[in-house]
Design a protein around this motif. Sequence first.
Motif, PDB file in Angstrom:
ATOM      1  N   UNK A  56      54.581  58.278  64.414  1.00 24.01           N
ATOM      2  CA  UNK A  56      54.656  58.170  62.956  1.00 24.01           C
ATOM      3  C   UNK A  56      53.383  57.623  62.328  1.00 24.01           C
ATOM      4  N   UNK A  57      52.365  57.371  63.150  1.00 23.98           N
ATOM      5  CA  UNK A  57      51.113  56.887  62.580  1.00 23.98           C
ATOM      6  C   UNK A  57      49.931  57.575  63.239  1.00 23.98           C
ATOM      7  N   UNK A  58      48.886  57.738  62.468  1.00 22.22           N
ATOM      8  CA  UNK A  58      47.650  58.321  62.988  1.00 22.22           C
ATOM      9  C   UNK A  58      47.022  57.374  64.009  1.00 22.22           C
ATOM     10  N   UNK A  59      47.256  56.076  63.858  1.00 28.40           N
ATOM     11  CA  UNK A  59      46.683  55.088  64.779  1.00 28.40           C
ATOM     12  C   UNK A  59      47.106  55.362  66.216  1.00 28.40           C
ATOM     13  N   UNK A  60      48.364  55.706  66.428  1.00 32.34           N
ATOM     14  CA  UNK A  60      48.846  55.951  67.785  1.00 32.34           C
ATOM     15  C   UNK A  60      48.198  57.199  68.381  1.00 32.34           C
ATOM     16  N   UNK A  61      47.895  58.167  67.554  1.00 33.80           N
ATOM     17  CA  UNK A  61      47.195  59.381  68.019  1.00 33.80           C
ATOM     18  C   UNK A  61      45.792  59.027  68.494  1.00 33.80           C
ATOM     19  N   UNK A  62      45.098  58.215  67.717  1.00 36.31           N
ATOM     20  CA  UNK A  62      43.726  57.810  68.063  1.00 36.31           C
ATOM     21  C   UNK A  62      43.739  57.018  69.369  1.00 36.31           C
ATOM     22  N   UNK A  63      44.690  56.118  69.505  1.00 38.56           N
ATOM     23  CA  UNK A  63      44.800  55.329  70.749  1.00 38.56           C
ATOM     24  C   UNK A  63      45.038  56.228  71.947  1.00 38.56           C
ATOM     25  N   UNK A  64      45.862  57.250  71.791  1.00 39.26           N
ATOM     26  CA  UNK A  64      46.139  58.166  72.901  1.00 39.26           C
ATOM     27  C   UNK A  64      44.885  58.965  73.273  1.00 39.26           C
ATOM     28  N   UNK A  65      44.189  59.498  72.284  1.00 40.10           N
ATOM     29  CA  UNK A  65      42.967  60.265  72.564  1.00 40.10           C
ATOM     30  C   UNK A  65      41.947  59.379  73.275  1.00 40.10           C
ATOM     31  N   UNK A  66      41.902  58.100  72.920  1.00 41.93           N
ATOM     32  CA  UNK A  66      40.945  57.166  73.532  1.00 41.93           C
ATOM     33  C   UNK A  66      41.184  56.995  75.020  1.00 41.93           C
ATOM     34  N   UNK A  67      42.391  57.239  75.484  1.00 39.28           N
ATOM     35  CA  UNK A  67      42.687  57.059  76.912  1.00 39.28           C
ATOM     36  C   UNK A  67      42.323  58.295  77.731  1.00 39.28           C
ATOM     37  N   UNK A  68      41.867  59.356  77.096  1.00 35.43           N
ATOM     38  CA  UNK A  68      41.551  60.594  77.820  1.00 35.43           C
ATOM     39  C   UNK A  68      40.066  60.822  77.905  1.00 35.43           C
TER      40      UNK A  68
END
Length: 147
Positions: free
Chosen positions: A135-147
């Motif tokens: 529900x937030x763009x922040x969680x998307x950014x955090x996920x991309x950062x782990x890849x």
Amino acid sequence: MVQTIPWELSQKKPKKKPQSESQVWIQFKTAVKKLQPNWKLTRLETWSLPGVPDVLLLDQKATFHLVELKYTRTNAVRVSPHQVSFLSSHSEGPVWLLVKKDPISASAQYYLYRGDSVMEVAVAGLTVEPYFLGESMDSIIELIATH
């Protein structure tokens, strides 16, 4: 005789302006600046190369990511054949399809798909299980950062 001024005729609230992919880009860029200030983002506008994703992202590990941004109010996602071809053929690398669903009656949700899922999404829309749903763009950014 009392005259009515045109703007006094309607007391309706203005309709919510529909969002677009450019507004999803602004939200994505804002979240990156907040959470990953060292990332470098480039918005790609490529009329000569159809299908190339909207965003080129260079992360902290010097890895390039390509992100295609989409916006919808329903489960349907409009992905062109060129975009399907590009994302599918580059799916061994970090290529993403990020869809913001913002229905009128509910809160927005962000669907993140890997490039190898784009053909399914083009056909079946958001009924395809996403790589990540939040529900937030922040969680998307955090996920991309782990890849």
